[in-house]
Each structure stands twice: as C-alpha cells, then as structure tokens.
Motif scaffolding. Structure first.
Motif, PDB file in Angstrom:
ATOM      1  N   SER A 254       0.776  -1.399   0.057  1.00 42.11           N
ATOM      2  CA  SER A 254      -0.158   0.029   0.046  1.00 42.11           C
ATOM      3  C   SER A 254       0.807   1.145   0.007  1.00 42.11           C
ATOM      4  CB  SER A 254      -0.818   0.060   1.164  1.00 42.11           C
ATOM      5  OG  SER A 254      -1.506  -1.018   1.436  1.00 42.11           O
ATOM      6  N   ARG A 255       2.220   1.092  -0.017  1.00 38.22           N
ATOM      7  CA  ARG A 255       3.034   2.400   0.003  1.00 38.22           C
ATOM      8  C   ARG A 255       4.020   2.037  -0.982  1.00 38.22           C
ATOM      9  NH1 ARG A 255       2.081   0.915   5.181  1.00 38.22           N
ATOM     10  NH2 ARG A 255       0.881   2.147   6.460  1.00 38.22           N
ATOM     11  N   PHE A 281      -4.013   2.744  -7.532  1.00 34.31           N
ATOM     12  CA  PHE A 281      -4.641   3.877  -6.764  1.00 34.31           C
ATOM     13  C   PHE A 281      -5.510   3.396  -5.593  1.00 34.31           C
ATOM     14  CE2 PHE A 281      -7.923   7.189  -5.754  1.00 34.31           C
ATOM     15  CZ  PHE A 281      -7.086   8.254  -5.856  1.00 34.31           C
ATOM     16  N   TYR A 282      -6.321   2.358  -5.735  1.00 39.84           N
ATOM     17  CA  TYR A 282      -7.091   2.276  -4.651  1.00 39.84           C
ATOM     18  C   TYR A 282      -6.448   1.339  -3.627  1.00 39.84           C
ATOM     19  CZ  TYR A 282     -10.917   4.371  -7.292  1.00 39.84           C
ATOM     20  OH  TYR A 282     -11.455   5.272  -8.249  1.00 39.84           O
ATOM     21  N   TYR A 283      -5.271   0.945  -3.905  1.00 32.66           N
ATOM     22  CA  TYR A 283      -4.486   0.317  -3.051  1.00 32.66           C
ATOM     23  C   TYR A 283      -3.527   1.134  -2.065  1.00 32.66           C
ATOM     24  CZ  TYR A 283      -6.124  -3.688  -5.731  1.00 32.66           C
ATOM     25  OH  TYR A 283      -6.756  -4.780  -6.270  1.00 32.66           O
ATOM     26  N   LEU A 284      -3.659   2.256  -2.360  1.00 32.51           N
ATOM     27  CA  LEU A 284      -2.571   3.195  -1.782  1.00 32.51           C
ATOM     28  C   LEU A 284      -2.920   3.814  -0.385  1.00 32.51           C
ATOM     29  CD1 LEU A 284      -1.556   5.326  -4.867  1.00 32.51           C
ATOM     30  CD2 LEU A 284      -0.052   3.611  -3.624  1.00 32.51           C
ATOM     31  N   ASP A 285      -2.068   3.672   0.644  1.00 37.79           N
ATOM     32  CA  ASP A 285      -2.555   4.104   1.857  1.00 37.79           C
ATOM     33  C   ASP A 285      -1.688   5.378   2.255  1.00 37.79           C
ATOM     34  OD1 ASP A 285      -4.398   3.945   4.097  1.00 37.79           O
ATOM     35  OD2 ASP A 285      -3.052   2.844   5.152  1.00 37.79           O
ATOM     36  N   SER A 286      -0.796   5.707   1.320  1.00 37.56           N
ATOM     37  CA  SER A 286      -0.026   7.061   1.617  1.00 37.56           C
ATOM     38  C   SER A 286       0.248   7.588   0.025  1.00 37.56           C
ATOM     39  CB  SER A 286       1.171   7.017   2.408  1.00 37.56           C
ATOM     40  OG  SER A 286       2.125   6.070   1.981  1.00 37.56           O
ATOM     41  N   GLY A 325       2.196   7.378   8.713  1.00 37.45           N
ATOM     42  CA  GLY A 325       1.147   8.091   8.475  1.00 37.45           C
ATOM     43  C   GLY A 325       1.080   9.598   8.674  1.00 37.45           C
TER      44      GLY A 325
ATOM     45  N   SER B 134      -6.835   8.299   2.543  1.00 39.53           N
ATOM     46  CA  SER B 134      -6.106   7.596   1.347  1.00 39.53           C
ATOM     47  C   SER B 134      -7.067   6.843   0.646  1.00 39.53           C
ATOM     48  CB  SER B 134      -5.189   6.807   2.006  1.00 39.53           C
ATOM     49  OG  SER B 134      -5.525   5.414   2.447  1.00 39.53           O
ATOM     50  N   PRO B 135      -6.677   6.657  -0.494  1.00 39.72           N
ATOM     51  CA  PRO B 135      -7.542   5.816  -1.381  1.00 39.72           C
ATOM     52  C   PRO B 135      -7.966   4.428  -0.642  1.00 39.72           C
ATOM     53  CG  PRO B 135      -6.031   6.761  -2.788  1.00 39.72           C
ATOM     54  CD  PRO B 135      -5.664   7.149  -1.307  1.00 39.72           C
ATOM     55  N   LYS B 136      -7.063   3.803  -0.260  1.00 38.56           N
ATOM     56  CA  LYS B 136      -7.183   2.345   0.408  1.00 38.56           C
ATOM     57  C   LYS B 136      -8.067   2.542   1.675  1.00 38.56           C
ATOM     58  CE  LYS B 136      -4.800  -1.742   2.106  1.00 38.56           C
ATOM     59  NZ  LYS B 136      -3.449  -2.136   2.556  1.00 38.56           N
ATOM     60  N   LEU B 139     -11.651   2.859   0.315  1.00 37.99           N
ATOM     61  CA  LEU B 139     -12.157   1.915  -0.153  1.00 37.99           C
ATOM     62  C   LEU B 139     -12.558   0.873   0.819  1.00 37.99           C
ATOM     63  CD1 LEU B 139     -12.483   0.679  -3.022  1.00 37.99           C
ATOM     64  CD2 LEU B 139     -10.228  -0.955  -2.745  1.00 37.99           C
ATOM     65  N   HIS B 161      -5.740   6.939   7.407  1.00 40.01           N
ATOM     66  CA  HIS B 161      -5.245   5.769   6.722  1.00 40.01           C
ATOM     67  C   HIS B 161      -6.229   4.490   6.959  1.00 40.01           C
ATOM     68  CE1 HIS B 161      -2.245   8.681   7.139  1.00 40.01           C
ATOM     69  NE2 HIS B 161      -1.879   8.379   5.953  1.00 40.01           N
ATOM     70  N   TYR B 162      -5.763   3.359   6.320  1.00 36.91           N
ATOM     71  CA  TYR B 162      -6.332   2.103   6.396  1.00 36.91           C
ATOM     72  C   TYR B 162      -6.696   1.549   7.935  1.00 36.91           C
ATOM     73  CZ  TYR B 162      -6.558  -3.020   5.716  1.00 36.91           C
ATOM     74  OH  TYR B 162      -6.966  -4.135   5.871  1.00 36.91           O
ATOM     75  N   ALA B 163      -5.614   1.873   8.674  1.00 37.07           N
ATOM     76  CA  ALA B 163      -5.625   1.627  10.070  1.00 37.07           C
ATOM     77  C   ALA B 163      -6.578   2.125  10.779  1.00 37.07           C
ATOM     78  CB  ALA B 163      -4.229   1.682  10.735  1.00 37.07           C
TER      79      ALA B 163
END
Lengths: 327, 339
Positions: A254-255, A281-286, A325, B134-136, B139, B161-163
């Motif tokens: 994701s990063r 895109f939809y997998y990105l967390d940063s 984050g 974020s996008p993740k 989603l 963020h995801y977390a």
C-alpha cells in the motif's frame, strides 16, 4: 557460489558471447590495450584481436554511426561509451537512426546493437562525468534500457542485450565496478523486462534502480530496527518495464517510494510513480513518493555532491514518515 | 502552511531534551527568532527560537516532558484558526456520548449543507470541507460500511489511513445497523423521457419520487407474493429533511396522476429517498425490521443509481435481488408499467 566484481562480470559476458557468435565486435575509445579507464575490458583484445576489439578516435557520433550501420548489415556491435554523459553526442545515431530503423524499414532491417555506458555520482568527477541519463533514452520508443544492480544482473542482462535484435542501452553504475556479488560459473541469462523482488516486506515498497538497490537495502535494514518491513523491487530493465511485479508489490504494501539516481523531475521515477498512481490507486494508503538526484548539475565539491543524490538516511526517513501516516 | 517544531539537538551526545517551559501560549502569534521554549539537556538549559512566522497552533509536549531529539513538540501554522487542543483531538469519545446524526457518504458532503453543519475538530482539514483519507482507507471504509464523516465528527485525525478505518469499524458498526444493500444502475434518459412524455400527454409534472413509489410498490408486490396483498404504505422522504414525511398507500393501484399524499403516523413498508437533486451518491437509512428503503441517486452523467436497503431475515437476499432487478427494469422502460 563464487563472487566476482561487476567489472569482471561484464568482461565475462562479452567474452562468452564473442566466443559463441563471430558477428559480435566491440568498439570505443581506449577499449583495446587500455581495457577502458575502468579496466573492465582487460584481456579481451589479447583473445579476440584488434579486428573485433576496435580502438576508435575520440569521435562518439562517428563510431556510434559505424555500429548502427554494421548492425543493419548483419553484425552485432557492442559500443563502449566511456561516460554516460557522452550520450548527448550520440543521440542522433541512437535515437533517430538505431531506434527507428526497424520501424521505418517496415521490419526489413534490424539493429541488434548494444550501447554499454555508465552512470552514477559521488566519484568526484564533476558535472560532465557524473550524470545518470537513462531517462533520456527510456523516452525514445525503439530502444531497450537495462539497469543492472549487481554483478549478477550485469552479466545476465548484458548477455541478453547482446542476443536481442533491438538496440539496447545498458547503464552500469561506475561506483559499482569493484562491488562483488555471487555469479554462477555456468551460463545464465536474465530476460529483459523481468523485475526482481530483492527483499520481501509488508509495509512499504521501494522500487530501486541500479545502485539505488543498495541504498534501499541499507534503508530497509534501518527500518527493520524500527519494526518496519520494506520490500525492494529491482525493475532490472526500465524499458521494457515489468509493471506487474511493481504493481503487485504496491498492492501488497500500500505504499511506494521510487528511488532513482536520475534527476528527480521528469524522470524514470516520475514515470513509475505515475503508473502506480494510475493502476494501483485504490490500494494506496499514502501518497506515491519518489526520490531522485536534486535538479542541479552534479557538484564537484565532495560535500555537496553527496547531498545531491539519494542516501539511505533520506530514504529511511521518508519511508518511516509514510508508514507512520505522517505524510 | 504548517511547520513542525521539533526537539533540537543542542549537544553532540544529546538524545532527548526536557521542555522546561513554553514562552508562548497556544494560539499566540510567533515570529521567526522569537524565543519559543526553554529546553534542558544533560549539560545546560537553553532557549530555543522559532524558525517560522505564524501562530502556535498545537503544543504536543507540555512543559515538563522529556522528548527525543527530532520528535515534533509543537506546530506553527500560518492560519490562526488551526489551533488544536491536543488532548481533545486524541481522546476517543466515551461510549455514552450521543451518536452524531447519520451523515452521508464522505466525499459529497458540501460545506454549509445541513449534513455537515457540525464542525469537525480534526487538525488537518481540507479547506473545502472534504474529508481527507487515503484511497485504500476510503475503499476499506466503503467495504466495511465505516462512515468517514462520522469518524471525522468524532475527532479522528486526518488524513485517515487504512488502520484508522479498521480501528473504527467496531465503533461505527452500529450506524446503519447492519442493513444489507443491493444496487443497480439504470439509464437516466429513460426516466427523463418518461417524465417529459407525461408532461406532454397529461400536462402533469410528476416528481420522480411519486413515480418511484408507484414502481417500487408494484415491484415489491410482484416479487413478494401473498405477503404484500394487504395495504402497502410507501413513505417518501428527502434525505435533508428527515422529519418531513409524506406517504402514499397502494401507489401501484392508483394512476400516476391521481396519487393521494397523506400524512401517516406509522412507518410504511417502503421508504423512498430521491437523492437525484443532490450531489449525494449513497445513503444508508436506519430501518425498522421489515422495512425496505429504495434510494435513488445520480451515478454518472448517463446513469441513475438504484440502491435497495433491507435487513435479514425479514426480507431475504433472494427477494431483494428479485425486487431490485424488477424495479431497475421498470425504471429502464417506464412506459411498460402503463401497459
């Protein structure tokens, strides 16, 4: 397994291929008795003679043109370009002639040539002998571009490049010529367009090119001490680019931080970053991140030169912020 | 523009420093060069100056705290309004705190609209009122049914963020109380053409929600069998004015132009939400058991989104699928309903 230097790996690859195929010859400045300023080609002229290991005058456009013509008519030339910075001198032969001949001849002519050159800063060689210019050729359709990250890659990729029927430009990092790595004695090839996951991890992906793989590995070690697990993907060739391996890794972690020694703006790192943003895109967390050389001529001053290119500390710091984050 | 103030390295061997005092208070204007805080190391106590102009909007480490070199101790922002009470931002709300009102899907919240009138206390906020994630994270929020607007409302620190989403799931799972949803897309132009045709033929400008009530009643009866032979009340609501309720009874038996709107005390079996005149793309209404909500949204330039919310076991998924596809068929070819 035995360990050899990157320089020896290149020498072996050329010698093995020249023994296998008589149409292969090598030309460039100081390549014969001198064996290049980096002593990479020592011993080749003794084995293959001056008909196949050819010293040229200081005329890069001239000998690059000879190679393009020879390649069109059945030979497999290897051009030795002493410094990657001299690419500017051979751009027409490489980009207008070699890259386009197959297309413009309707497939009747091939240009199976290899242009071997180097890249990399921090050798105190100043602004005209320290650039990493792979972006320039990667932009031109018709050229393949290989970026070996160790002696193993240098040998396997160069042998594949010599056998490829298209013009291939291969960049060796001049700081790595004396770096050793495990290289099998038996013959092997590394296909062009196949990335390698150098280290598996779960928190962030480093897409690292050429010597930046070493930087990424140091950074990954530092991150591991903080409990952060970094994955390192070495694309090995940037054209063709193994997008799938990169995307799969980013989808997992994701990063992503793309590390490349070319100038950061408009570079290969930007291209890879854009593809990740488009396709994962939809997998990105940063945010997608990249780090390249600063957009300045590489300074001669050692203190300044070391600051212009990516370092393990800076990669570590950026990655740590992303995983926490904070970006 | 916000600049972090970090614990400086004041000596070669120093790895942390104690903040003796703050020379500025939260919210104070600060100029680069002003003394900001006094820091004690193992060797000496020194005054540390601000490096940026702005306002001291956040103090993360109060006087007395021992902070590792490089850690952020405060934030200087160019915007005085960014002041953050660190404690409040980090506190998780206590369970007895009232749930905030149900908020719609995060991206479409418009500033100033009734839905987002509650100001979020988050420190990093996009100026247009968008919620940053974020996008993740977005989603995952969608997948788990976590409402990011609620998370922001509760004081979660953005960007999410995801977390954050994974952590938030437990607390926000009560919202929307486990409604299930079946969605479909239908061409927008069939509905528009139908409305225009009605206007030309009958001189009646009919609201989409009336047409939807009629079609949905018909669809529910045709796939619900004997369960819906009795009186079928359909409540028509708008998402922004939840207290106003109009209902129609047996809308499918009446002609479209002769529908009688009645005020109803009880809950209807069907609820209609027409969101097509808003920017909202999704909405999870709270339902009584046995109730089915039909939400109509604009999905794209050419498509309307049709979302059927229901809860098991009162209404089975098989029925929900049959109902939604029946209704989607009616909306795609509205004229066939009149045959």
């Amino acid at each position: 397994m035995r360990e050899i230097t990157l320089s020896q790996a290149v020498n072996e690859a050329i010698a093995e291929e020249m023994r296998r195929d008589e149409t292969i010859f090598l030309l460039g400045e100081d390549v014969a008795e001198a064996g290049t300023p980096f002593k990479i080609l020592s011993g080749l002229v003794e084995e293959f003679g001056t008909d196949r290991i050819i010293d040229t005058p200081i005329s890069e456009p001239g000998f690059a043109g000879i190679a393009v013509g020879a390649a069109m008519t059945g030979s497999r030339p290897i051009v030795d370009l002493m410094f990657g910075d001299f690419l500017f001198l051979v751009m027409d032969q490489l980009c207008n002639q070699a890259a386009k001949t197959h297309y413009m001849s309707g497939g009747k002519l091939n240009v199976p040539m290899v242009l071997r050159t180097n890249m990399g800063a921090t050798r105190r060689s100043a602004a005209q002998h320290s650039q990493s210019l792979h972006t320039l050729v990667a932009h031109i359709p018709g050229l393949k571009v290989a970026m070996p990250s160790s002696a193993y890659e240098a040998k396997g990729l160069l042998k594949s490049a010599i056998r490829d029927n298209n013009p291939v430009v291969i960049f060796e990092d001049k700081l790595m010529y004396q770096d050793k790595a495990e290289v099998p004695e038996e013959e092997f090839l590394i296909p062009l367009g196949q990335a390698h996951v150098k280290r598996e991890g779960s928190d962030i992906t480093f897409v690292a090119i050429s010597s930046m793989v070493q930087i990424a590995e140091s950074a990954a070690d530092m991150l591991a001490a903080d409990g952060i697990s970094a994955e390192i993907v070495d694309p090995r060739t940037i054209v063709p680019l193994d997008e799938e391996t990169i995307l799969n890794s980013v989808k997992k972690t994701s990063r992503v931080l793309v590390v490349d020694e070319g100038h950061q703006s408009f570079g290969v790192s930007a291209e890879i970053a854009a593809r990740v943003a488009e396709k994962a895109f939809y997998y990105l967390d940063s945010p997608v991140m990249r780090m390249g050389a600063m957009d300045v001529p590489i300074p001669f001053s050692p203190a300044l030169e070391d600051l212009t290119v990516p370092t393990a500390e800076r990669v570590y710091e950026l990655a740590r912020q992303a995983v926490r984050g904070e970006i | 523009m916000a600049n972090d103030v970090t614990m400086p390295q004041l000596g070669m061997t120093q790895d942390s420093g104690i903040i003796v005092s703050w020379a500025k208070a939260l919210g104070d204007a600060v100029k680069a060069g002003d003394v900001l805080m006094e820091v004690e190391t193992d060797k000496a106590t020194m005054e540390v100056e601000a490096l940026h102009d702005g306002f001291l909007t956040e103090i993360r480490s109060p006087a007395g705290s021992d902070v590792p070199v490089g850690d952020v101790v405060a934030v200087i922002s160019s915007n005085a309004g960014d002041v953050v009470e660190t404690k409040a931002a980090n506190d998780t709300p206590s369970p007895e705190e009232a749930e905030p009102p149900l908020l719609p899907e995060e991206e479409k919240v418009k500033p100033g609209s009734q839905m987002s009138s509650e100001k979020s206390p988050s420190p990093i906020l996009a100026t247009d009122g968008k919620i940053l994630a974020s996008p993740k994270a977005k989603l995952e929020a969608r997948r788990r049914g976590v409402n990011l607007a609620v998370l922001a409302h509760k004081g979660g620190v953005q960007p999410f963020h995801y977390a954050d989403v994974v952590r938030a799931e437990v607390t926000s799972s009560t919202i929307g109380s486990g409604n299930l949803v079946v969605s479909a897309k239908v061409p927008r132009k069939s509905m528009t053409a139908f409305q225009n045709w009605l206007a030309d033929e009958l001189g009646a400008q009919l609201d989409v929600s009336i047409i939807l009530a009629s079609f949905a009643s018909g669809a529910l009866r045709s796939c619900g069998g004997a369960d819906f032979d009795e009186m079928l009340q359909c409540d028509i609501k708008s998402a922004s004015q939840s207290d106003e309720q109009m209902s129609v009874v047996d809308a499918d038996y009446e002609g479209l132009t002769t529908q009688q709107m009645v005020g109803a005390e009880t809950h209807g079996k069907l609820i209609i939400y027409d969101l097509t005149k808003t920017g909202l793309t999704g909405f999870s209404p709270s339902l009584q058991p046995n109730q089915i909500a039909v939400v109509l949204t604009v999905a794209s330039k050419k498509k309307l989104g049709l979302h059927c919310h229901y809860s098991e076991p009162e209404f089975s998924t098989d029925r929900a699928l049959a109902f939604t596809s029946d209704l989607a068929g009616r909306l795609s070819e509205p004229l066939r309903n009149l045959l």
